[in-house]
Design a protein around this motif. Structure first.
Motif, PDB file in Angstrom:
ATOM      1  N   THR A  15       2.088   7.713  -4.275  1.00 40.92           N
ATOM      2  CA  THR A  15       1.519   8.221  -3.019  1.00 40.92           C
ATOM      3  C   THR A  15       0.317   7.376  -2.633  1.00 40.92           C
ATOM      4  O   THR A  15      -0.574   7.144  -3.440  1.00 40.92           O
ATOM      5  CB  THR A  15       1.055   9.684  -3.159  1.00 40.92           C
ATOM      6  OG1 THR A  15       0.081   9.766  -4.198  1.00 40.92           O
ATOM      7  CG2 THR A  15       2.216  10.610  -3.472  1.00 40.92           C
ATOM      8  N   ASP A  16       0.282   6.935  -1.387  1.00 44.11           N
ATOM      9  CA  ASP A  16      -0.879   6.231  -0.847  1.00 44.11           C
ATOM     10  C   ASP A  16      -0.577   5.946   0.618  1.00 44.11           C
ATOM     11  O   ASP A  16       0.468   6.360   1.136  1.00 44.11           O
ATOM     12  CB  ASP A  16      -1.157   4.931  -1.611  1.00 44.11           C
ATOM     13  CG  ASP A  16      -2.650   4.561  -1.590  1.00 44.11           C
ATOM     14  OD1 ASP A  16      -3.302   4.872  -0.585  1.00 44.11           O
ATOM     15  OD2 ASP A  16      -3.123   3.976  -2.567  1.00 44.11           O
ATOM     16  N   THR A  17      -1.455   5.213   1.287  1.00 42.59           N
ATOM     17  CA  THR A  17      -1.201   4.851   2.668  1.00 42.59           C
ATOM     18  C   THR A  17      -0.024   3.894   2.740  1.00 42.59           C
ATOM     19  O   THR A  17       0.364   3.287   1.744  1.00 42.59           O
ATOM     20  CB  THR A  17      -2.448   4.201   3.289  1.00 42.59           C
ATOM     21  OG1 THR A  17      -2.801   3.054   2.508  1.00 42.59           O
ATOM     22  CG2 THR A  17      -3.616   5.175   3.302  1.00 42.59           C
ATOM     23  N   ALA A  18       0.549   3.762   3.944  1.00 45.32           N
ATOM     24  CA  ALA A  18       1.819   3.037   4.093  1.00 45.32           C
ATOM     25  C   ALA A  18       1.755   1.611   3.572  1.00 45.32           C
ATOM     26  O   ALA A  18       2.742   1.110   3.019  1.00 45.32           O
ATOM     27  CB  ALA A  18       2.243   3.044   5.560  1.00 45.32           C
ATOM     28  N   ASP A  19       0.605   0.935   3.725  1.00 47.74           N
ATOM     29  CA  ASP A  19       0.524  -0.456   3.274  1.00 47.74           C
ATOM     30  C   ASP A  19       0.053  -0.564   1.827  1.00 47.74           C
ATOM     31  O   ASP A  19      -0.214  -1.658   1.334  1.00 47.74           O
ATOM     32  CB  ASP A  19      -0.394  -1.273   4.197  1.00 47.74           C
ATOM     33  CG  ASP A  19      -1.842  -0.830   4.125  1.00 47.74           C
ATOM     34  OD1 ASP A  19      -2.080   0.341   3.743  1.00 47.74           O
ATOM     35  OD2 ASP A  19      -2.736  -1.629   4.460  1.00 47.74           O
ATOM     36  N   ARG A  20      -0.017   0.597   1.137  1.00 48.25           N
ATOM     37  CA  ARG A  20      -0.498   0.587  -0.243  1.00 48.25           C
ATOM     38  C   ARG A  20       0.336   1.506  -1.134  1.00 48.25           C
ATOM     39  O   ARG A  20      -0.168   2.022  -2.127  1.00 48.25           O
ATOM     40  CB  ARG A  20      -1.977   1.005  -0.290  1.00 48.25           C
ATOM     41  CG  ARG A  20      -2.871   0.043   0.475  1.00 48.25           C
ATOM     42  CD  ARG A  20      -4.328   0.410   0.380  1.00 48.25           C
ATOM     43  NE  ARG A  20      -5.154  -0.566   1.075  1.00 48.25           N
ATOM     44  CZ  ARG A  20      -6.486  -0.618   1.013  1.00 48.25           C
ATOM     45  NH1 ARG A  20      -7.148   0.268   0.291  1.00 48.25           N
ATOM     46  NH2 ARG A  20      -7.155  -1.525   1.680  1.00 48.25           N
ATOM     47  N   THR A  21       1.575   1.681  -0.771  1.00 46.61           N
ATOM     48  CA  THR A  21       2.464   2.502  -1.573  1.00 46.61           C
ATOM     49  C   THR A  21       3.680   1.685  -1.975  1.00 46.61           C
ATOM     50  O   THR A  21       3.808   0.514  -1.596  1.00 46.61           O
ATOM     51  CB  THR A  21       2.854   3.787  -0.815  1.00 46.61           C
ATOM     52  OG1 THR A  21       3.547   4.658  -1.703  1.00 46.61           O
ATOM     53  CG2 THR A  21       3.734   3.482   0.373  1.00 46.61           C
TER      54      THR A  21
END
Length: 575
Positions: A354-360
């Motif tokens: 789980t994370d933001t779209a550019d960090r998942t």
């Protein structure tokens, strides 16, 4: 003595009976109100065990084992030996069909057509043991199942090598597995067309006749999925927890309940499969190494393969997270003992539940989100294994998750280059537990610095310089492949295709129109001399954004650029 009964008064026994009936009715009503409705199974499976040849006495045990697995793992099971079940309407209710020790010709032409439509439309096939001794005259079935039975020695103990320990069918097993079964030899080796999950060590038993001996495999089939195992002859197999788990994983894969990369895989070199020779730890933390599995501990650091730099390549590795953990695979960085420097000069393909779209998971960290819909459909959750392929070609990085492309990124940052080639896996920090298995790489033909010919798929002729001329403006054309210098092309990190060392394949006049001629010219770094080698065999002219194309197949047919259409006249192989 007679008991006096008041006229019209109910007898005591009648009252008790009525009271009892009322209590039962109330209880039943209450039970109906509070009982949870029966939960529907997640999916249904059809077990088909018709035999027109040898009949295995293990069939009843196999059916019961699959019923038990369904009860324990939330899928419903129907079993039949009636070929009439193979209609389009009936098959539509099932996510997978298991051919359990079938033999001989068991389906007629109409039933075959229905089953082919079912699988190609997204259904699943599972073949067990003598499913390979079935439907010899139906070519589609042979393709689907992978390889037909040839012969077998006596039942005996053998060593099974577990080549893929990420697939749900084999992830629970160690590197090898000693068991007793009837070991089939097959008429052909299926490895070129399937993902081999298990193979036999022919030195561990008598009667093997294949050398390279796949025994369990999987493959995508159009929109569907296929899984086969040669195990399962004996009744005892179906009581073996390890075999039951293998069978469960195959059924769940075929049904689409779990994901796996089942594309054929050949030509890879192992970088890690138990030995960390050639690897170095950079920064704090470490990786525990046990059971051919690397497990992150602390951080933030990086274990990197310092023994060799790679340029154009396919990197594959299996990974698993524990809970909401964080890790990643770092590519395209120069040699360094500083994990921070690697992140700042290369690119991290993120692994994060789980994370933001550019960090998942699937993202190029901080640069480009994955295709989230494709990623979510392909992803197995924490606690299950996943497989990445990172395909690096020039400055292009494609990310495949369990066989599905989820990201396509091109580096345009002059301070970075994907051609700097070292790779690493990240140990992110305390509490972030990521495990890795089976890290392997395949260097691509035509990697930067490598030289080879380009053969047209449609023509079977090579990209050639007319008259072996080295003059600026000499035409690129098709000619019979002969291996001379005017057919030898070098792919460089600058996306050039060089011939004779200093001449580049060039789009004449930097044109962009369909039909613009392709020639050679002194290399100058301009966009009309940059070419992108695509995984489907096409070659894109970067400046024109069109494909390297030929309008015929004869010797002397001139090369040109043309709007990309996927035709075989636009596809090339390196030879």
């Amino acid at each position: 003595m007679l008991r006096h009964v008041t006229p019209g008064a109910p007898r005591r026994t009648s009252v008790l009976r009525r009271l009892s009936a009322a209590v039962v009715a109330i209880t039943a009503t209450v039970t109906m109100i509070h009982a949870a409705p029966a939960r529907a199974a997640a999916f249904k499976v059809l077990v088909f065990s018709k035999t027109a040849g040898f009949r295995h006495d293990a069939i009843p045990a196999g059916i019961q084992a699959i019923r038990d697995l369904g009860t324990a793992h939330d899928f419903a099971v129907d079993a039949t030996e009636d070929s009439a079940a193979f209609t389009t309407a009936n098959l539509a209710q099932y996510k997978a069909v298991v051919f359990l020790n079938t033999t001989g010709d068991v389906l007629n032409d109409t039933q075959q057509t229905a089953f082919q439509t079912y699988v190609d439309g997204g259904g699943g096939y599972v073949g067990v043991h003598s499913a390979a001794d079935t439907e010899y005259n139906w070519p589609y079935y042979g393709q689907l199942m992978g390889a037909w039975f040839s012969n077998h020695p006596a039942i005996q103990q053998a060593t099974v090598r577990n080549e893929d320990r990420a697939h749900a069918a084999t992830a629970h097993l160690g590197a090898t597995w000693s068991r007793t079964d009837e070991w089939y030899n097959y008429r052909t080796n299926p490895r070129q067309n399937v993902r081999v999950l298990q193979s036999l060590d022919e030195g561990s038993y008598s009667g093997g006749g294949m050398g390279d001996h796949p025994i369990t495999w999987c493959r995508p089939q159009s929109a569907g999925r296929a899984f086969y195992t040669g195990l399962g002859h004996t009744q005892a197999s179906y009581a073996d927890p390890n075999f039951r788990t293998l069978l469960l994983g195959g059924i769940r894969y075929a049904a689409g309940a779990v994901n796996a990369d089942c594309r054929p895989e050949t030509g890879y070199t192992t970088l890690y499969n138990g030995s960390t020779t050639g690897w170095s730890q950079a920064g704090p933390g470490s990786f525990a190494n046990s059971d051919a599995t690397l497990t992150s501990q602390g951080g933030m650091g990086m274990l990197w393969h310092s023994a060799k730099e790679f340029r154009s390549y396919s990197l594959k590795l299996d990974w698993k997270l524990t809970g909401d953990s964080n890790s990643g695979v770092i590519v395209g960085f120069p040699a360094t003992s500083d994990p921070g420097a690697a992140l700042n000069t290369g690119y991290e393909v993120q692994i994060d539940a789980t994370d933001t779209a550019d960090r998942t998971t699937g993202a190029i960290y901080g640069f480009k989100s994955a295709d989230l819909a494709a990623r979510d459909a392909a992803l197995n959750p924490p606690g299950q294994w996943n497989t990445y392929e990172l395909l690096v070609e020039g400055e292009r990085l494609q990310v495949f998750l369990n066989g599905t492309r989820v990201n396509d990124f091109t580096n345009t940052d002059p301070a970075r280059s994907l051609q700097q080639g070292y790779i690493g896996i990240q140990n992110h920090g305390s509490g972030d537990v990521a495990a890795f298995r089976n890290i392997r790489v395949k260097e691509l033909a035509g990697s930067p610095g490598g030289t080879s010919a380009l053969r047209g798929v449609a023509s079977n002729r090579c990209l050639d310089i007319s008259g072996a001329s080295q003059a600026n403006g000499a035409a690129a054309q098709l000619w019979d492949c002969h291996g001379q210098a005017n057919q030898q092309w070098t792919s460089t990190g600058a996306q050039e295709l060089r011939v004779y060392g200093g001449k580049c394949l060039d789009v004449n006049g930097a044109g962009t129109a369909d039909g613009t001629a392709v020639i050679i010219w002194d290399c100058n770094g301009q966009n009309n001399q940059k070419w992108r080698l695509n995984t489907d065999g096409t070659i894109t002219a970067v400046g024109a954004n069109k494909c390297l194309d030929v309008g015929g197949t004869a010797n002397g047919t001139r090369a040109r650029v043309w709007t990309c259409n996927g035709g075989t006249n636009q596809r090339w192989t390196r030879v």
